[in-house]
Design a protein around this motif. Structure first.
Motif, short mmCIF file in Angstrom:
data_model
loop_
_atom_site.label_atom_id
_atom_site.label_comp_id
_atom_site.label_asym_id
_atom_site.label_seq_id
_atom_site.Cartn_x
_atom_site.Cartn_y
_atom_site.Cartn_z
N PHE A 103 0.84 -1.18 0.00
CA PHE A 103 0.00 0.00 0.00
C PHE A 103 0.89 1.24 0.00
O PHE A 103 1.77 1.39 0.86
CB PHE A 103 -0.92 0.02 1.22
N LEU A 104 0.66 2.13 -0.94
CA LEU A 104 1.52 3.29 -1.14
C LEU A 104 1.75 4.08 0.13
O LEU A 104 2.89 4.42 0.47
CB LEU A 104 0.89 4.19 -2.22
N GLN A 105 0.68 4.41 0.84
CA GLN A 105 0.82 5.32 1.98
C GLN A 105 1.52 4.68 3.17
O GLN A 105 1.91 5.39 4.11
CB GLN A 105 -0.54 5.88 2.41
N TYR A 106 1.71 3.36 3.15
CA TYR A 106 2.37 2.69 4.28
C TYR A 106 3.82 2.32 3.98
O TYR A 106 4.47 1.66 4.79
CB TYR A 106 1.57 1.46 4.71
N VAL A 107 4.33 2.76 2.83
CA VAL A 107 5.74 2.56 2.52
C VAL A 107 6.53 3.72 3.09
O VAL A 107 6.18 4.88 2.89
CB VAL A 107 5.96 2.47 0.99
N GLU A 108 7.59 3.41 3.82
CA GLU A 108 8.45 4.46 4.36
C GLU A 108 9.07 5.26 3.21
O GLU A 108 9.45 4.69 2.18
CB GLU A 108 9.55 3.85 5.23
N ALA A 109 9.18 6.57 3.40
CA ALA A 109 9.74 7.42 2.34
C ALA A 109 11.13 6.97 1.92
O ALA A 109 11.48 7.03 0.74
CB ALA A 109 9.77 8.88 2.81
N SER A 110 11.90 6.48 2.87
CA SER A 110 13.26 6.03 2.56
C SER A 110 13.27 4.75 1.72
O SER A 110 14.31 4.38 1.18
CB SER A 110 14.04 5.80 3.85
N CYS A 111 12.11 4.11 1.60
CA CYS A 111 12.04 2.83 0.87
C CYS A 111 11.36 2.96 -0.49
O CYS A 111 11.24 1.96 -1.21
CB CYS A 111 11.28 1.80 1.72
N TYR A 112 10.91 4.16 -0.87
CA TYR A 112 10.22 4.31 -2.14
C TYR A 112 11.06 3.77 -3.30
O TYR A 112 10.58 3.02 -4.15
CB TYR A 112 9.90 5.78 -2.42
N ASP A 113 12.32 4.19 -3.35
CA ASP A 113 13.17 3.81 -4.48
C ASP A 113 13.53 2.34 -4.47
O ASP A 113 13.92 1.79 -5.51
CB ASP A 113 14.45 4.66 -4.50
N SER A 114 13.45 1.71 -3.32
CA SER A 114 13.84 0.30 -3.23
C SER A 114 12.69 -0.65 -3.51
O SER A 114 12.89 -1.87 -3.59
CB SER A 114 14.44 -0.01 -1.85
N VAL A 115 11.48 -0.11 -3.65
CA VAL A 115 10.35 -0.97 -4.03
C VAL A 115 10.63 -1.54 -5.41
O VAL A 115 10.88 -0.80 -6.36
CB VAL A 115 9.02 -0.20 -4.04
N CYS A 116 10.62 -2.84 -5.53
CA CYS A 116 10.93 -3.49 -6.80
C CYS A 116 10.06 -4.74 -6.91
O CYS A 116 10.46 -5.81 -6.48
CB CYS A 116 12.41 -3.85 -6.88
#
Length: 320
Positions: A103-116
């Motif tokens: 879920f987009l809103q529950y991803v830590e900001a520091s982890c956005y780029d690491s979502v794969c």
């Protein structure tokens, strides 16, 4: 759009309209929609920090409108070349759709780029969300290559599913009655609701921006899954080749992501997501028209009346 530099302070919450919620004791109205206190903080944080990329895919629903199913379908569709839907080691067989598509809103900001969650080198990120159009991070609308898939569901079935879900999670101090939940739902006090306003927002965007927003219906996905899957694949720029059609890949994706398959997997029977949500709470029946087993005729009529009034003149019809 009003935004805040960090998680909203308590005095902000105190300034917002507040009323009882279906899933939580209280919810707050922000940008015209109702959110629980934790979800609201995460939403504002997301608005301030998330930057969309050209290959991003955002699947959006109102809660209990086929979110888990749509996550699985899009994940299998996007990754079908790297991981065949009949692969005995397919990630969907050992991980929940919510683990694979966060879920987009529950991803830590520091982890956005690491979502794969694309298994090739496309860099595609797939996110789920219940966020209304007015509250999506601005970069999602600004990034031309980002795609939004919205799936609606008959309001009556959505309510019944939400009611049962509310009494399966740990965020309520005590069970909520059908009558109480119904009253709150009709007043719009449902997560990311009023649900009518959320649906209508994405419907209008799909008409204005057909290359950006695809509007789907749960009932059509149930009744004609192959037709809708091909439509989804074309929208996402991943149409099925003739070779794939001949070898039955669309059928295999539908089978892999079916309610019967997913609900019987060990990964979806045990464990929790976001601490208070049991994995098995996301699977109840998935049946179109199940509302007939739970709602009185008066309740059904009231929801249909609200729906007709809300969608009047929009060209959108939702009742079944």
């Amino acid at each position: 759009m009003m935004k805040y530099s960090s998680n909203p302070p308590e005095d902000l919450l105190a300034s917002l309209p507040r009323q009882e919620g279906i899933l939580q004791p209280y919810c707050y109205q922000y940008q015209g929609f109702w959110h629980g206190p934790v979800g609201l903080k995460e939403l504002i944080h997301c608005q301030n920090h998330f930057l969309a990329r050209k290959n991003d895919i955002f699947l959006v629903t109102a809660p209990k409108s086929g979110t888990t199913w749509l996550k699985a379908v899009i994940y299998a569709l996007i990754n079908r070349e790297a991981c065949h839907p009949q692969d005995p080691h397919h990630p969907l067989l050992t991980q929940t759709p919510h683990q694979l598509v966060p879920f987009l809103q529950y991803v830590e900001a520091s982890c956005y780029d690491s979502v794969c969650n694309s298994l090739d080198d496309s860099g595609t990120r797939i996110f789920g969300s219940h966020i209304p159009t007015v509250s999506l991070p601005e970069s999602i609308w600004m990034e031309e290559g980002a795609k939004i898939v919205y799936m609606s569901r008959d309001i009556k079935d959505t309510f019944v599913s939400l009611f049962h879900f509310a009494n399966k999670i740990d965020s309520r101090p005590s069970p909520i009655s059908l009558e109480k939940a119904f009253d709150l739902f009709c007043r719009g006090s449902s997560p990311s609701g009023a649900v009518w306003d959320q649906i209508l927002g994405y419907w209008k965007e799909s008409l204005d921006k057909p290359d950006k927003v695809l509007f789907m219906r749960y009932e059509e996905m149930q009744n004609e899954p192959l037709v809708q899957l091909r439509r989804l694949a074309l929208f996402l720029g991943k149409p099925f080749s003739q070779e794939e059609e001949n070898s039955g890949v669309p059928h295999q994706i539908i089978n892999l992501c079916s309610f019967n398959t997913l609900s019987n997997l060990e990964a979806n029977k045990k464990g929790n997501i976001l601490r208070v949500l049991r994995n098995d709470s996301f699977f109840r029946s998935g049946v179109v028209g199940d509302w007939k087993n739970h709602l009185t005729l008066e309740m059904a009529s009231k929801l249909d009346q609200i729906t007709e009034e809300k969608f009047s003149g929009s060209g959108l019809s939702m009742t079944t």
